[in-house]
Every structure is written in C-alpha cells, then in structure tokens.
Design an enzyme around this catalytic site. Structure first.
Site, PDB file in Angstrom:
ATOM      1  N   LYS A 192       1.673   7.968   0.186  1.00  0.00           N
ATOM      2  CA  LYS A 192       2.076   8.056   1.595  1.00  0.00           C
ATOM      3  C   LYS A 192       3.454   8.715   1.694  1.00  0.00           C
ATOM      4  O   LYS A 192       4.234   8.640   0.740  1.00  0.00           O
ATOM      5  CB  LYS A 192       2.176   6.638   2.181  1.00  0.00           C
ATOM      6  CG  LYS A 192       0.853   5.952   2.442  1.00  0.00           C
ATOM      7  CD  LYS A 192       1.097   4.587   3.065  1.00  0.00           C
ATOM      8  CE  LYS A 192      -0.205   3.833   3.300  1.00  0.00           C
ATOM      9  NZ  LYS A 192      -1.099   4.471   4.280  1.00  0.00           N
ATOM     10  N   ARG A 233     -11.051  -0.218   2.346  1.00  0.00           N
ATOM     11  CA  ARG A 233     -12.520  -0.288   2.399  1.00  0.00           C
ATOM     12  C   ARG A 233     -13.117  -0.524   1.013  1.00  0.00           C
ATOM     13  O   ARG A 233     -14.193  -1.082   0.881  1.00  0.00           O
ATOM     14  CB  ARG A 233     -13.069   0.981   3.058  1.00  0.00           C
ATOM     15  CG  ARG A 233     -12.716   2.239   2.323  1.00  0.00           C
ATOM     16  CD  ARG A 233     -12.839   3.473   3.187  1.00  0.00           C
ATOM     17  NE  ARG A 233     -11.679   3.642   4.070  1.00  0.00           N
ATOM     18  CZ  ARG A 233     -11.562   4.611   4.967  1.00  0.00           C
ATOM     19  NH1 ARG A 233     -12.538   5.489   5.124  1.00  0.00           N
ATOM     20  NH2 ARG A 233     -10.490   4.712   5.723  1.00  0.00           N
ATOM     21  N   ASP A 251       0.839  -1.201   0.000  1.00  0.00           N
ATOM     22  CA  ASP A 251       0.000   0.000   0.000  1.00  0.00           C
ATOM     23  C   ASP A 251       0.874   1.250   0.000  1.00  0.00           C
ATOM     24  O   ASP A 251       1.351   1.681   1.052  1.00  0.00           O
ATOM     25  CB  ASP A 251      -0.924  -0.006   1.227  1.00  0.00           C
ATOM     26  CG  ASP A 251      -1.831   1.230   1.262  1.00  0.00           C
ATOM     27  OD1 ASP A 251      -1.908   1.940   0.236  1.00  0.00           O
ATOM     28  OD2 ASP A 251      -2.458   1.465   2.316  1.00  0.00           O
TER      29      ASP A 251
HETATM   30  N1  BES Z   1      -3.133   0.384   5.168  1.00  0.00           N
HETATM   31  C1  BES Z   1      -3.470   1.677   5.642  1.00  0.00           C
HETATM   32  C2  BES Z   1      -3.684   1.722   7.149  1.00  0.00           C
HETATM   33  C3  BES Z   1      -2.468   1.444   7.985  1.00  0.00           C
HETATM   34  C4  BES Z   1      -1.669   2.465   8.402  1.00  0.00           C
HETATM   35  C5  BES Z   1      -2.193   0.161   8.403  1.00  0.00           C
HETATM   36  C6  BES Z   1      -0.571   2.208   9.208  1.00  0.00           C
HETATM   37  C7  BES Z   1      -1.107  -0.088   9.208  1.00  0.00           C
HETATM   38  C8  BES Z   1      -0.300   0.927   9.617  1.00  0.00           C
HETATM   39  C9  BES Z   1      -4.762   2.167   4.994  1.00  0.00           C
HETATM   40  O1  BES Z   1      -4.952   1.739   3.696  1.00  0.00           O
HETATM   41  C10 BES Z   1      -4.706   3.658   4.968  1.00  0.00           C
HETATM   42  O2  BES Z   1      -3.851   4.172   4.303  1.00  0.00           O
HETATM   43  N2  BES Z   1      -5.609   4.319   5.679  1.00  0.00           N
HETATM   44  C11 BES Z   1      -5.638   5.740   5.738  1.00  0.00           C
HETATM   45  C12 BES Z   1      -7.073   6.186   5.574  1.00  0.00           C
HETATM   46  C13 BES Z   1      -7.209   7.659   5.457  1.00  0.00           C
HETATM   47  C14 BES Z   1      -6.690   8.124   4.119  1.00  0.00           C
HETATM   48  C15 BES Z   1      -8.644   8.042   5.637  1.00  0.00           C
HETATM   49  C16 BES Z   1      -5.101   6.164   7.094  1.00  0.00           C
HETATM   50  O3  BES Z   1      -5.461   5.562   8.089  1.00  0.00           O
HETATM   51  O4  BES Z   1      -4.278   7.073   7.128  1.00  0.00           O
HETATM   52 ZN    ZN Z   2      -4.035  -0.023   3.226  1.00  0.00          ZN
HETATM   53 MN    MN Z   3      -4.005   2.966   2.305  1.00  0.00          MN
END
Ligand code: BES
Ligand code: ZN
Ligand code: MN
Length: 483
Positions: free
Chosen positions: A265, A339, A258
């Site tokens: 990110k 999601r 991801d």
């Molecule tokens: N895979 C990530 C969540 C994650 C972050 C898992 C750190 C493990 C460690 C997920 O896909 C994500 O990026 N979520 C975002 C959502 C946001 C953009 C609303 C997040 O939590 O920052």
């Molecule tokens: Zn993710």
């Molecule tokens: Mn993500």
C-alpha cells in the site's frame, strides 16, 4: 460509571447535574409539574439560547428548591419525530458535555422519556458509549469521567434488566474498541488470540488452530496471507453453547496489520491498517456480551488472524494456492488478502452445520467510497437473513445497505490458470469481493458485511468518539438476540 435506579422527585435528588430531556415543545408545559421556578428557568432558556433541537445541550444553574447544583437541558428535537436514536444521541452529547465540565454524579429525569414510549436504557447506552476513551499509551490516564448515573424512576425488574443489557452491550463495544485501537505491535495475532482466550467461561470454549494444524486442514488461502510475517498466524475458534439447535457462525476478518504485502500500500494512511481486525474484534465483542448475559443461543466465532506483510517468503502476485475444499486461487493482488482468509473461514464454518453464517470485514476501500461512514455494505445469498440484518441495523442504528450480487460480476474473477482469482480490479470491487466469498459459501445461508467505511471514525459522532467505532457489535448482538 455506576448506574442506579432511585424513586425520587427531580427536585429532591442531590447531584452535580440533573438531566432534563426536552423536546422543542418543552416550554409549553412539559415540565410544569416541576414548579414555577423550574418553569421560569426553562422559559428563559427557550426564549434565547436554546430550542430543544436534537442533541442540543444547555447547562444552567439549578433553580431554587432543587438539590441538584446544575440542570442540563438535553434536546430531543420535535416531539412527533423523537426516535430511539435521537435519545441515544442526546445522551451521548449530554455525557460528553457533563464530563468535560467536571460533573461526576448526574441524574436523569425519565418523565419525558417514558411519555414518548422510549426506554431509559437507551439513554444509559448512549451515555456509556460516549464516555469511552483510550488511554493505554498516555502517561496521564486520569481523563475525567462520570461516576454515577441515577435514573429517577420506580425500580422494576424490567428496567433493571434493560439497564444491565445496556451495560453489557457498552462494555462489549469498549472491549472491541480497545482491541482495534491498540497498535499492531501490541495487537499481533497472538495478542488477539489471548484476548479471545480471556473470554473463556462456563458455556464458552475457545481454541486456537496453529499454522501446522491449519496446513493439515488445507487452509492454503489463509496461510498464503501469513507467509510474509514473522508473527505466527492464529485461527481462533470460539464456541458458545447456550441453547438448542444449529448455531450461527460469525466470522471476523482479523488482519492485525495490512501493509498490502508485496502489492504494498502507499505510505499515506497505512498506519490506519491496524484496524483491519475490526471485524474480528466485533465478533469477540458479541460473544463476550452473549456469554456474559447467558443468552439461550448457540453461537460460533471464527477469527482467521494474521498479519499481511511483505518479505522474502511472502506470497507473490501471480502465485496460485489451494483453499479449503480444493478450489485453486490465483492471487493477483496480495492486498486483496481479506477475502483469502475469509474464504477458508467460511469453508471451515460448514463443519458446524450452521443455520447461518455472517462474516464481518474491513474488506474494501471501495466500500468507504460507495457508502462513506454511515452505512455498512451488505451482500448475501439468503433473503431472510438479509432482512433480519436490515431490521437489526435500523433498530441499533448501525445501518446496513444491500448491494447487488448480479451474476455478471462473477466474470471479473475468472482466472486463466486457476479456478478463481482473488481480484477483478478496483472497479466494482465492493461487489466482486463479496462474489469471491459467495463462491465459498455455496448453499449455506450467508451474509457478508463490509465495514471498511464504518469501523473507524475520523470525526466524532454524538456517542462515538473518534477512533475505532466498534461497529458490528450492537448489530450482531441484536441479530443473535432475535434468534
Ligand atoms: N483492508 C483493506 C481494505 C480497507 C481499505 C479497509 C481502507 C479500510 C480502509 C483490504 O485488504 C484491501 O486492501 N482491499 C483492496 C482490494 C483491492 C486490491 C482489490 C482495496 O480495497 O483497495
Ligand atoms: Zn485488508
Ligand atoms: Mn489489503
């Protein structure tokens, strides 16, 4: 490590080390039956170095008359407060310590364990889990390990079954951890699908829905995530038929890497996003254990696998896609991809007419912020299922904590141009992410487990070495066993 049950007195077992679990009251007679030399040794230990605290260990030369070379005292804490988890942790600490000191053949005294109404299999489980290591990319692969655990007890069918289950469980956890620890260049959706296919068996069929078929099924949300990657997406379907009645469907988020996509990110820590398929790996672990032990249940596993990468053909923030069932989704942030893949998987799950759907996912950073590494965040629409998971979590010590799904959170997901948007911003995103899923679950009994904070261990725990934790395998296995 091999486990055997032998009906021998402690002093008569020839081994590198004899493990004596002890409570804080041990000096007061618990081990009198071992004879005066052993009692002296214990007294000496308790007078200075050792107090029997939870997960405290002390290695001593074995006293006169013992065939073992060493004795390992393994603290359980206060007698009145000893728990199953305390025993697992004592086992984990013992195993790491004995391994580090070059021991190969060890024996476990079961006297105290039985008198506390605990099961030796808990000790076996803690031992096996603690001995996990990941050597795939090291030239030097022969890290030391324990070869034999001799359980000093009267053999019985029940004990054998319990120990077998501990072995099956630990090997399922290791299987999941190996998949998670593997870097994304060697754990693409294709590799993950292969791992799933390797589990095929008498009662377990595995098939893969390719991109073309996913298109036909209308999986526009899932496929939107896959668009930026050159790796083909693989939507894996595992069906285990061991019993009668409606199945439980387990869905595991399976993003093999991801990057965030166009909503990229930051670089720092991005390497960890190989563990964004930990949910999928946990589901495979559960199904492996269920199929190996032939449990009389019906179980389906779904792994919507893909990478989330930026690129010329990647989904853009603001794009609108259509999910299974026809709902339109405005993708505000391509990093809220979990999601999207889960939404289509949840809709797909309905064709199995399930009695319950549980999804498990490293879904939000907000989960780690809220609960750190000690609890899985849980939300759902069925109190029976929520309660069952709560009980299972306490029992295997993969604890869950329920978060509120108040209707008001839904407002955050209102889109100006589509039926729903994929994020309502960072505030409350642990909950709004679940709300997004809830919209797709409809009236199917469903629970969502966010393991973002628990799937990766930065600092080792008594029986969980650092790296992938394999969380969810033991929890969901416990749930399935109880069905
Ligand atoms: N895979 C990530 C969540 C994650 C972050 C898992 C750190 C493990 C460690 C997920 O896909 C994500 O990026 N979520 C975002 C959502 C946001 C953009 C609303 C997040 O939590 O920052
Ligand atoms: Zn993710
Ligand atoms: Mn993500």
């Amino acid at each position: 490590m091999d486990i055997s049950v032998i009906d021998l007195r402690e002093r008569d077992c020839a081994c590198d080390a004899l493990i004596l679990p002890v409570t804080e009251e041990a000096a007061a007679g618990q081990y009198d039956y071992l004879g005066s030399a052993a009692v002296q040794t214990l007294k000496k230990a308790f007078s200075k170095k050792f107090s029997g605290k939870k997960a405290e260990v002390l290695l001593l030369p074995a006293p006169q008359g013992f065939k073992a070379e060493w004795i390992l005292l393994a603290g359980l804490g206060k007698k009145a407060e000893v728990t199953a988890e305390g025993l697992r942790q004592a086992a984990g600490k013992s195993a790491s310590y004995l391994k580090d000191n070059g021991m190969k053949k060890v024996a476990l005294s079961c006297k105290i364990i039985s008198s506390l109404k605990l099961k030796p299999s808990l000790f076996a489980e803690g031992t096996l889990l603690a001995l996990y290591s990941y050597f795939r990319y090291k030239k030097e692969k022969n890290g030391s390990t324990l070869d034999n655990l001799i359980v000093l007890s009267t053999p019985s069918k029940l004990l054998k079954n319990e120990l077998d289950m501990a072995v099956t469980t630990a090997s399922a956890v290791s299987f999941a951890k190996d998949l998670i620890n593997t870097p994304s260049n060697d754990m693409t959706p294709t590799h993950l699908a292969k791992a799933a296919l390797s589990l095929r068996g008498k009662r377990l069929s595995v098939r893969v829905i390719e991109r073309k078929d996913a298109q036909k099924l209308g999986m526009g949300a899932y496929l939107a995530v896959a668009k930026g990657s050159h790796e083909p997406p693989k939507f894996v379907v595992l069906e285990y038929k061991g019993g009668k009645g409606a199945p439980v469907v387990l869905i595991g988020k399976s993003i093999t890497f991801d990057s965030g996509g166009i909503s990229l990110k930051p670089a720092e820590g991005m390497e960890k996003m190989k563990y964004d398929m930990a949910g999928g790996a946990a589901v495979l672990g559960v199904i492996k254990a269920v199929s190996e032990s032939g449990l009389p249940v019906n179980l389906v596993g779904l792994l919507p696998a893909t990478e989330n990468l930026p690129g010329g053909s990647a989904t853009r923030p603001g794009d609108v896609v259509k999910a299974v069932g026809g709902k339109s989704v405005e993708i505000i942030n391509t990093d809220a991809e979990g999601r999207l893949v889960l939404a289509d998987a949840i809709s797909y799950a309905k064709r199995f007419r399930p009695r319950a759907v549980v999804d498990i996912a490293t879904l939000t950073g907000a989960c780690s912020i809220a609960l750190g590494g000690e609890a899985i965040a849980m939300m759902g629409n069925d109190s029976g299922l929520l309660d069952a998971l709560k009980r299972c979590g306490d029992s295997v010590y993969e604890r869950v904590w329920e978060m509120p799904l108040f209707e008001e959170y839904k407002e955050n997901l209102k889109s100006d141009i589509a039926d729903i948007k994929n994020t309502g911003g960072k505030n409350g995103s642990l909950i709004t992410s679940a709300f997004f899923l809830k919209e797709f679950a409809g009236d199917v009994p469903w629970v969502h487990l966010d393991i973002a904070g628990t799937a990766w261990v930065e600092k080792e725990k008594p029986y969980i070495p650092k790296g992938a934790s394999g969380v969810g395998v033991r929890l969901l296995l416990e749930l399935v066993k109880g069905m």
